[in-house]
Design a protein around this motif. Structure first.
Motif, PDB file in Angstrom:
ATOM      1  N   PRO B 328      12.239  55.073  55.997  1.00 17.56           N
ATOM      2  CA  PRO B 328      12.846  56.063  56.881  1.00 17.56           C
ATOM      3  C   PRO B 328      11.801  56.794  57.718  1.00 17.56           C
ATOM      4  O   PRO B 328      12.023  57.108  58.870  1.00 17.56           O
ATOM      5  N   MET B 331      10.629  55.690  61.227  1.00 13.91           N
ATOM      6  CA  MET B 331      11.451  55.870  62.412  1.00 13.91           C
ATOM      7  C   MET B 331      10.927  57.078  63.189  1.00 13.91           C
ATOM      8  O   MET B 331      10.658  58.124  62.627  1.00 13.91           O
ATOM      9  N   TRP B 334      12.505  60.312  68.298  1.00 15.59           N
ATOM     10  CA  TRP B 334      13.479  60.043  69.368  1.00 15.59           C
ATOM     11  C   TRP B 334      14.528  59.040  68.911  1.00 15.59           C
ATOM     12  O   TRP B 334      15.684  59.109  69.300  1.00 15.59           O
ATOM     13  N   GLN B 335      14.117  58.112  68.023  1.00 13.58           N
ATOM     14  CA  GLN B 335      15.102  57.157  67.523  1.00 13.58           C
ATOM     15  C   GLN B 335      16.130  57.862  66.651  1.00 13.58           C
ATOM     16  O   GLN B 335      17.326  57.623  66.737  1.00 13.58           O
ATOM     17  N   ARG B 336      15.600  58.766  65.817  1.00 21.76           N
ATOM     18  CA  ARG B 336      16.495  59.528  64.953  1.00 21.76           C
ATOM     19  C   ARG B 336      17.461  60.372  65.807  1.00 21.76           C
ATOM     20  O   ARG B 336      18.660  60.422  65.555  1.00 21.76           O
ATOM     21  N   GLN B 338      18.528  59.786  68.777  1.00 20.32           N
ATOM     22  CA  GLN B 338      19.572  58.958  69.388  1.00 20.32           C
ATOM     23  C   GLN B 338      20.673  58.652  68.387  1.00 20.32           C
ATOM     24  O   GLN B 338      21.849  58.676  68.724  1.00 20.32           O
ATOM     25  N   GLN B 339      20.278  58.391  67.164  1.00 17.80           N
ATOM     26  CA  GLN B 339      21.292  58.122  66.142  1.00 17.80           C
ATOM     27  C   GLN B 339      22.207  59.323  65.978  1.00 17.80           C
ATOM     28  O   GLN B 339      23.398  59.187  65.737  1.00 17.80           O
ATOM     29  N   GLN B 340      21.604  60.516  66.096  1.00 19.23           N
ATOM     30  CA  GLN B 340      22.387  61.720  65.838  1.00 19.23           C
ATOM     31  C   GLN B 340      23.293  62.092  66.995  1.00 19.23           C
ATOM     32  O   GLN B 340      24.311  62.730  66.803  1.00 19.23           O
ATOM     33  N   GLN B 341      22.907  61.684  68.208  1.00 18.42           N
ATOM     34  CA  GLN B 341      23.666  62.138  69.369  1.00 18.42           C
ATOM     35  C   GLN B 341      25.113  61.655  69.406  1.00 18.42           C
ATOM     36  O   GLN B 341      25.961  62.293  70.000  1.00 18.42           O
ATOM     37  N   GLN B 342      25.376  60.535  68.793  1.00 21.96           N
ATOM     38  CA  GLN B 342      26.695  59.927  68.921  1.00 21.96           C
ATOM     39  C   GLN B 342      27.699  60.673  68.065  1.00 21.96           C
ATOM     40  O   GLN B 342      27.706  60.545  66.871  1.00 21.96           O
ATOM     41  N   GLN B 343      28.545  61.451  68.702  1.00 22.80           N
ATOM     42  CA  GLN B 343      29.473  62.223  67.893  1.00 22.80           C
ATOM     43  C   GLN B 343      30.640  62.682  68.735  1.00 22.80           C
ATOM     44  O   GLN B 343      30.474  63.100  69.867  1.00 22.80           O
TER      45      GLN B 343
END
Lengths: 476, 344
Positions: B328, B331, B334-336, B338-343
């Motif tokens: 983990p 990572m 910025w990758q993390r 991006q994962q979080q932005q999707q909501q």
């Protein structure tokens, strides 16, 4: 007696009428809950939350280095919706998703609604999630929104109002299923029979996804595309994939070659037919949308255009749940369906109309201002609860980019009895039902009731201190 | 057939749990040994830890983080230091993250156990336990790992995923046993009592004390320890036993009959197994224990790299450089984000 100090607080109260009498459809629950003391209730809830934590039924809190996982607070007092009320909601939701799908097909093809002067061209073209790249592209069954999570609130008279249509990647359905399972386990004696089941949702969702398989493939390979374990809804992604027995994939598991999409397996590549994506359009394909996306699949959009893979929801649905477009949904319903809207919605002022903008700027302390493209309770100003500085900040933002903001009167939405430290008190609740658009349109009975746990707060989002409760729709 | 990434996560999940267990065994025995005067001889506690850190390939990062180590630093570094990506707690966290990525593929009970272990070691209660009763802390990790193994055995369908879980555990166990053997491979002493103490500790770290006594009686010598931990076909933590089972698992994955191979991983593992099957302590002592193990570890690494190349990469990608990808912490922010932005 658990409810002896409970007051309706001059709002619409889900439990009691104005005179303080318990509504008939809550009577059984109140009788059965009253057999428990406040302490017993709290102990049960604590053990339940510990169970959630042990099972990892959690969401990730952002803005925290360690990506702390928290349990979504669960309230044991179920919300009840009597059958006739639900029938109206259901009919209204079906009507709405039908109109939205017709609208989406239209704006990506002939644009009759613009030509006929119902919706101004600027509204559509200036929406951040409008995808002109998809003009004229045909997609399976002409269906755009397959999964919709519309937010409803009730005003002071108990009228259900649509607050927003979440037609991109709505989340929360896993909590509906987990909350029901938790209620059955911990409070079986509350169920008096007649509560409609929510268990068929995963099967219905799978059927919805199968329905859009390219070339009517009867045995499509369906996958769920997740942004990854750091996403707040990862638990839900994993939960749904498990319930449907489909693969949960990340962008790096997929590869697009010559217009087809494949997943990488230990035995080589295997073609993918349908993708239930839980990633925003922007991140789907770095060749077409955001170049810096590390979540997407280069070449995916090309495969969609060629009809070799189907996406749920389709690309470009965000133009329909834009908050400016929202103001036009009643017109859409009249235009496409020749019907009057069954569900009302909150009056909305659009900052890009000069007359509305003036009204908004003059009345900021009384209004709720929302960014047109945000969700999750972010980018929002609640006038009456804000400081002068916050209001000024929004005033400047609205003047700078009026298209990005809308304003609505504060709706003091309904309250529901909720377990708090000191006993049971009223807290504001909303409702997010889930609608599936497949061979037929299915509405999951009930949906996610979110509750603002802070006294007086109108913000129910899990990211901002909200909790949830089980929602019961009675069969009769 | 399964997703390559899922196979990779399952493989690493069980490797990391096995590594955490073995390190817990090692630290537990070490702390016990340090209570005996003879262990230290004329040296300091720090001198005791140096070969342990060397054998577990942690010496360099330890030195850079603790230029002037004090008492307890080495054990803390191996156990709970999150800056050490191979510390026990780091391993458990990574195992749990890997489990989270594949939780739809493992049983509910497996997930609950690994989640509970992670909750324990990262909680204030867990850290307290480590302070006041370190032995109990290590016991918990060891038994949780073995419980996880047992739960897996009892609840998981014997499909390809099961095979990757086994493969990870077996290759890690072989690797860790070789590291235990390596700790004192370069510091053999003339003092029989000291030797017996050291090699007895290695046996106990491997849970092999009883097995040894049964096979060889009471006297502990280096040759016999090597015979048991490297060459035994029956003892479950011996390297040969682990490789034999890994070989079976690999053939089960590919469907190729044993004795042949259809991919690089089968070829390397099979060759290594054959080598162990047809040699013994005499060859080891002739070459020198440390050199022998060094060589063995290189081959184990090649096998494990070949798992990745055979099952995770596409043929066109083999040979590209991949770092420890499934951590983990590897990572970037910025990758993390991006994962979080999707909501919605």
């Amino acid at each position: 007696m658990l409810l002896k100090d409970y007051k309706p607080n001059k709002l619409f109260d889900e439990l009691m009428d104005e005179s303080g009498k318990v509504r008939p459809y809550y009577k059984t629950i109140v009788d059965r809950l009253s057999s428990l003391s406040h302490d017993e209730l709290k102990t049960k809830i604590r053990s339940l939350e510990l169970l959630f934590l042990k099972q990892g039924i959690t969401f990730t809190v952002y803005g925290d280095e360690k990506g702390t996982e928290r349990v979504f607070p669960f309230d044991p007092f179920p919300r009840v919706i009597p059958a006739p009320e639900w029938e109206t909601i259901e009919a209204g939701l079906v009507q709405r998703i039908t109109a939205l799908n017709l609208f989406l097909y239209d704006v990506y093809h002939e644009q009759r609604i613009i030509k006929d002067g119902i919706i101004p061209k600027e509204v559509v073209y200036s929406a951040a999630h409008f995808r002109p790249e998809f003009m004229g592209v045909s997609i399976p069954k002409d269906a755009y929104i397959h999964i919709c999570g519309t937010d409803l609130i009730r005003d002071i008279d108990g009228r259900y109002l649509v607050l927003e249509d979440n037609g991109r990647c709505p989340s929360g359905v896993s909590y509906v299923l987990e909350n029901r399972a938790a209620m059955k386990r911990v409070f079986p004696h509350l169920f008096g029979g007649g509560v409609r089941s929510v268990d068929t949702y995963p099967a219905d969702l799978l059927a919805t996804l199968r329905h859009i398989a390219p070339r009517e493939n009867p045995n499509p390979n369906i996958v769920l595309l997740t942004p990854g374990v750091h996403n707040s809804a990862y638990f839900e992604h994993s939960f749904l994939a498990r319930q449907m027995s489909i693969e949960i994939v990340e962008g790096r598991d997929l590869i697009a070659l010559d217009g087809f999409v494949y997943m990488r397996t230990t035995r080589g590549l295997r073609q993918v037919d349908v993708i239930y994506r839980r990633i925003d359009d922007d991140f789907l394909d770095p060749q077409v949308f955001r170049k810096d996306s590390c979540l997407g699949v280069p070449g995916l959009v090309d495969a969609v255009r060629r009809g070799n893979v189907a996406l749920a929801n389709a690309i470009g649905t965000g133009v329909a749940d834009d908050k400016v477009t929202y103001a036009y949904v009643p017109e859409m319903i009249r235009y496409y369906l020749c019907q009057e809207p069954i569900l009302d919605q909150v009056p909305t002022y659009l900052a890009w109309r000069d007359s509305d903008k003036k009204y908004i700027l003059d009345n900021l302390p009384q209004l709720v201002v929302k960014a047109a493209n945000e969700s999750g309770g972010y980018g929002m100003l609640i006038g009456p609860a804000s400081t002068k500085e916050q209001i000024e900040e929004f005033r400047q933002k609205i003047i700078a980019t009026p298209r990005n903001y809308i304003a609505q009167p504060v709706v003091n939405f309904s309250q529901h009895p909720t377990l708090v430290e000191s006993g049971i008190e009223g807290r504001h609740v909303d409702l997010r039902p889930f609608v599936l658009w497949g061979d037929t349109v299915k509405v999951l009975p009930g949906g996610l009731t979110r509750v603002a746990l802070k006294r007086g707060s109108l913000v129910v989002n899990s990211s901002q201190g909200g909790g949830s409760k089980d929602t019961w729709v009675f069969a009769t | 057939m399964m997703l390559s990434r899922v196979a990779d996560h399952q493989y690493w999940m069980s490797r990391q749990i096995e590594r955490a267990e073995n390190l817990a065994r090692l630290v537990r025995i070490s702390e016990e040994m340090l209570l005996d005067d003879e262990t230290l001889g004329r040296g300091s506690a720090q001198e005791y830890w140096t070969p342990v850190l060397q054998a577990t390939a942690m010496e360099e990062s330890f030195k850079s983080l603790y230029p002037q180590p004090r008492q307890g630093d080495a054990a803390r570094f191996i156990t709970s230091d999150l800056r050490n990506a191979d510390s026990i707690i780091s391993c458990i966290r990574q195992a749990r993250e890997n489990a989270r990525s594949v939780r739809d593929k493992i049983s509910e009970e497996m997930w609950t156990e690994i989640n509970a272990l992670n909750m324990l070691v990262t909680s204030p209660e867990g850290i307290d336990l480590l302070e006041v009763a370190p032995q109990a802390f290590y016991e918990k990790i060891i038994s949780s790992s073995m419980l996880f193994d047992g739960i897996t055995e009892a609840t998981l369908t014997r499909d390809e995923g099961w095979n990757f879980l086994q493969l990870g555990r077996l290759l890690e166990r072989a690797d860790m046993t070789s590291r235990f053997l390596d700790i004192w491979s370069q510091s053999t002493s003339q003092d029989a009592a000291e030797e017996s103490l050291k090699w007895g500790a290695v046996l106990r770290a491997c849970g092999a004390h009883a097995g040894y006594r049964k096979a060889y009686g009471g006297e502990i010598t280096i040759e016999k320890v090597v015979d048991l931990l490297l060459f035994s076909n029956e003892f479950p933590r011996s390297i040969r036993h682990c490789l034999r089972r890994a070989d079976e698992v690999l053939h089960d994955i590919s469907g190729t009959p044993t004795g042949g191979y259809s991919n690089q991983c089968e070829k390397l593992t099979g060759a290594l197994l054959a080598r162990l099957s047809f040699s013994g302590p005499t060859e080891v002592m002739a070459k020198g224990l440390h050199d022998y193990i060094d060589d063995l570890q290189k081959q184990l690494n090649s096998s494990s790299q070949a798992v990745f190349e055979s099952f995770v990469l596409l043929p066109s990608e083999v040979g590209r450089h991949f770092t420890r990808h499934n951590r983990p912490e590897s990572m970037s922010d910025w990758q993390r984000e991006q994962q979080q932005q999707q909501q919605q």
